[in-house]
Scaffold this motif. Structure first.
Motif, PDB file in Angstrom:
ATOM      1  N   UNK A  66     -15.823  29.205  76.322  1.00  0.00           N
ATOM      2  CA  UNK A  66     -15.518  30.250  75.343  1.00  0.00           C
ATOM      3  C   UNK A  66     -16.805  30.785  74.709  1.00  0.00           C
ATOM      4  N   UNK A  67     -16.856  32.095  74.530  1.00  0.00           N
ATOM      5  CA  UNK A  67     -17.989  32.710  73.847  1.00  0.00           C
ATOM      6  C   UNK A  67     -17.835  32.636  72.339  1.00  0.00           C
ATOM      7  N   UNK A  68     -16.604  32.660  71.875  1.00  0.00           N
ATOM      8  CA  UNK A  68     -16.341  32.602  70.445  1.00  0.00           C
ATOM      9  C   UNK A  68     -15.199  31.653  70.143  1.00  0.00           C
ATOM     10  N   UNK A  69     -15.241  31.045  68.960  1.00  0.00           N
ATOM     11  CA  UNK A  69     -14.177  30.145  68.508  1.00  0.00           C
ATOM     12  C   UNK A  69     -13.773  30.553  67.107  1.00  0.00           C
ATOM     13  N   UNK A  70     -12.482  30.796  66.918  1.00  0.00           N
ATOM     14  CA  UNK A  70     -11.910  31.096  65.601  1.00  0.00           C
ATOM     15  C   UNK A  70     -11.158  29.853  65.144  1.00  0.00           C
ATOM     16  N   UNK A  71     -11.702  29.166  64.153  1.00  0.00           N
ATOM     17  CA  UNK A  71     -11.052  27.941  63.687  1.00  0.00           C
ATOM     18  C   UNK A  71     -10.201  28.256  62.459  1.00  0.00           C
ATOM     19  N   UNK A  72      -8.914  28.425  62.684  1.00  0.00           N
ATOM     20  CA  UNK A  72      -7.973  28.738  61.600  1.00  0.00           C
ATOM     21  C   UNK A  72      -7.070  27.563  61.262  1.00  0.00           C
ATOM     22  N   UNK A  73      -7.032  26.558  62.139  1.00  0.00           N
ATOM     23  CA  UNK A  73      -6.051  25.480  61.994  1.00  0.00           C
ATOM     24  C   UNK A  73      -6.384  24.555  60.840  1.00  0.00           C
ATOM     25  N   UNK A  74      -5.334  24.018  60.221  1.00  0.00           N
ATOM     26  CA  UNK A  74      -5.468  22.978  59.212  1.00  0.00           C
ATOM     27  C   UNK A  74      -4.554  21.833  59.613  1.00  0.00           C
ATOM     28  N   UNK A  75      -4.972  20.590  59.376  1.00  0.00           N
ATOM     29  CA  UNK A  75      -4.117  19.458  59.742  1.00  0.00           C
ATOM     30  C   UNK A  75      -2.795  19.501  58.995  1.00  0.00           C
ATOM     31  N   UNK A  76      -1.726  19.128  59.684  1.00  0.00           N
ATOM     32  CA  UNK A  76      -0.419  19.009  59.043  1.00  0.00           C
ATOM     33  C   UNK A  76      -0.275  17.561  58.616  1.00  0.00           C
ATOM     34  N   UNK A 128     -14.463  17.958  63.906  1.00  0.00           N
ATOM     35  CA  UNK A 128     -14.094  17.705  65.299  1.00  0.00           C
ATOM     36  C   UNK A 128     -14.202  18.985  66.126  1.00  0.00           C
ATOM     37  N   UNK A 129     -13.732  20.098  65.569  1.00  0.00           N
ATOM     38  CA  UNK A 129     -13.812  21.375  66.277  1.00  0.00           C
ATOM     39  C   UNK A 129     -15.270  21.792  66.458  1.00  0.00           C
ATOM     40  N   UNK A 130     -16.065  21.668  65.403  1.00  0.00           N
ATOM     41  CA  UNK A 130     -17.461  22.080  65.484  1.00  0.00           C
ATOM     42  C   UNK A 130     -18.258  21.211  66.461  1.00  0.00           C
ATOM     43  N   UNK A 131     -17.941  19.942  66.526  1.00  0.00           N
ATOM     44  CA  UNK A 131     -18.615  19.061  67.488  1.00  0.00           C
ATOM     45  C   UNK A 131     -18.333  19.508  68.920  1.00  0.00           C
ATOM     46  N   UNK A 132     -17.105  19.919  69.170  1.00  0.00           N
ATOM     47  CA  UNK A 132     -16.762  20.421  70.503  1.00  0.00           C
ATOM     48  C   UNK A 132     -17.490  21.728  70.788  1.00  0.00           C
ATOM     49  N   UNK A 133     -17.611  22.577  69.774  1.00  0.00           N
ATOM     50  CA  UNK A 133     -18.335  23.845  69.943  1.00  0.00           C
ATOM     51  C   UNK A 133     -19.806  23.588  70.271  1.00  0.00           C
ATOM     52  N   UNK A 134     -20.381  22.572  69.627  1.00  0.00           N
ATOM     53  CA  UNK A 134     -21.783  22.237  69.862  1.00  0.00           C
ATOM     54  C   UNK A 134     -22.010  21.806  71.312  1.00  0.00           C
ATOM     55  N   UNK A 135     -21.035  21.129  71.893  1.00  0.00           N
ATOM     56  CA  UNK A 135     -21.144  20.655  73.279  1.00  0.00           C
ATOM     57  C   UNK A 135     -21.036  21.793  74.282  1.00  0.00           C
ATOM     58  N   UNK A 136     -20.448  22.922  73.864  1.00  0.00           N
ATOM     59  CA  UNK A 136     -20.177  24.035  74.774  1.00  0.00           C
ATOM     60  C   UNK A 136     -21.362  25.009  74.778  1.00  0.00           C
ATOM     61  N   UNK A 137     -22.093  25.104  75.891  1.00  0.00           N
ATOM     62  CA  UNK A 137     -23.301  25.944  75.911  1.00  0.00           C
ATOM     63  C   UNK A 137     -23.031  27.441  75.817  1.00  0.00           C
ATOM     64  N   UNK A 138     -21.771  27.872  76.042  1.00  0.00           N
ATOM     65  CA  UNK A 138     -21.483  29.306  76.014  1.00  0.00           C
ATOM     66  C   UNK A 138     -21.073  29.801  74.634  1.00  0.00           C
TER      67      UNK A 138
END
Length: 330
Positions: free
Chosen positions: A77-87, A108-118
């Motif tokens: 993914x080139x972009x990530x929109x993090x809108x989710x909140x834990x239920x 957790x989401x940001x860590x995954x984004x960091x791993x993604x080179x795109x």
């Protein structure tokens, strides 16, 4: 319209996220949405009805509380929109049970984004709750709160208002992570979002608005003074700050700040046939501090907000349309 890149929207079946998915699909993006259960047609069925969904939408399973759960979701993914909140079902310790999941879920989401080179940019949905909860002595309507403002941790804890504190701490944790890991992060801080619901089950925000129009004052009694913004404006803001190369930092997204009584008066004048409440008993027993919100950072980019009347017009129109559909089907 040419096809655009692949973006991820977390919590894709939610109120805001659903509208964001719709807008991104219409703009030509390929969208990968994360949901807790892609097979739950009752919760995700409305997404498959969106224009362009059959060709450019993918729904995948991810859990905010599981580290690494978003690795595959954001891959490519080139972009990530993090809108989710834990239920979270609060049982005994609201502070721990709300704050910890909000912070760890965001990280957790940001860590995954960091791993993604795109990954080019991450847009995080925060809230004006992370700005406006401050002692009365620190607020001056003549000096509106702007993106440099942060809510008071001490005041949130003293009043035991955990949602603002969760938004505040999770956004601060996001900024710390982004700075340490050179991640391009932009945050959007909407006020109370008003508009029709795409999900078949309306969220609490939508239910509170519909309840207000039916004469129910209890939910809004907690708000006191509140900023309001149209759902479409919030979605437009997310897309704008994602696409604008020069966008950076935080963006307050708000159309107007009103007290409950001011809002009720506006609604009563526009919809005299509705039983809009005229009295609101504040359960906190504390007068809502007077404040304004500075949106010049966003409007300087050419952004224009819809007014209060249009927000509620759209809600009423959607409720009437839904009622007509039910009557027709029955």
């Amino acid at each position: 319209m040419g096809e655009k890149g692949l973006v991820c929207v977390t919590g894709a079946a939610g109120f805001l996220a659903s509208w964001l998915v719709k807008r991104l699909l219409l703009a030509g993006y390929r969208v990968r949405g994360t949901v807790r259960d892609p097979e739950d047609r009752e919760k995700v069925g409305h997404l498959w009805e969106l224009e362009g969904a059959a060709e450019r939408l993918e729904l995948v399973k991810a859990d905010l509380m599981v580290e690494g759960s978003f690795d595959e979701a954001v891959r490519g993914c080139e972009g990530v929109f993090h809108t989710a909140s834990p239920v979270v079902l609060v049982k005994s310790d609201p502070k721990a049970e709300i704050l910890d999941p909000a912070i760890s879920g965001t990280l957790n989401v940001l860590k995954s984004c960091k791993k993604n080179p795109t990954t080019r940019r991450v847009v995080l949905t925060s809230s004006t709750s992370a700005v406006r909860v401050r002692p009365q002595t620190e607020l001056d309507p003549a000096e509106p709160l702007d993106e440099t403002s942060w809510s008071s941790v001490d005041l949130c804890e003293r009043l035991q208002i955990w949602y603002p504190l969760a938004k505040l701490l999770s956004e601060k944790a996001a900024w710390k992570f982004a700075e340490e890991n050179e991640l391009d992060l932009v945050t959007v801080l909407p006020s109370f979002i008003v508009g029709p619901s795409l999900p078949r089950r309306p969220c609490k925000t939508v239910s509170d608005v519909v309840g207000l129009l039916k004469g129910e004052a209890d939910a809004f009694a907690w708000y006191g003074r509140m900023g309001y913004v149209h759902i479409d404006d919030v979605v437009s803001c997310h897309v704008l700050v994602y696409e604008a190369d020069a966008a950076a930092g935080r963006y307050i997204c708000n159309a107007a700040v009103l007290t409950n009584c001011q809002l009720a008066a506006r609604l009563a004048q526009r919809y005299p046939w509705l039983p809009t409440p005229t009295r609101f008993e504040n359960p906190l027993g504390v007068e809502s501090p007077s404040y304004e919100l500075d949106t010049s950072k966003l409007t300087s980019m050419g952004f224009k907000f819809r007014g209060i009347e249009e927000m509620f017009d759209d809600v009423i129109g959607s409720v009437e349309e839904l009622s007509q559909r039910k009557n027709t089907s029955s």
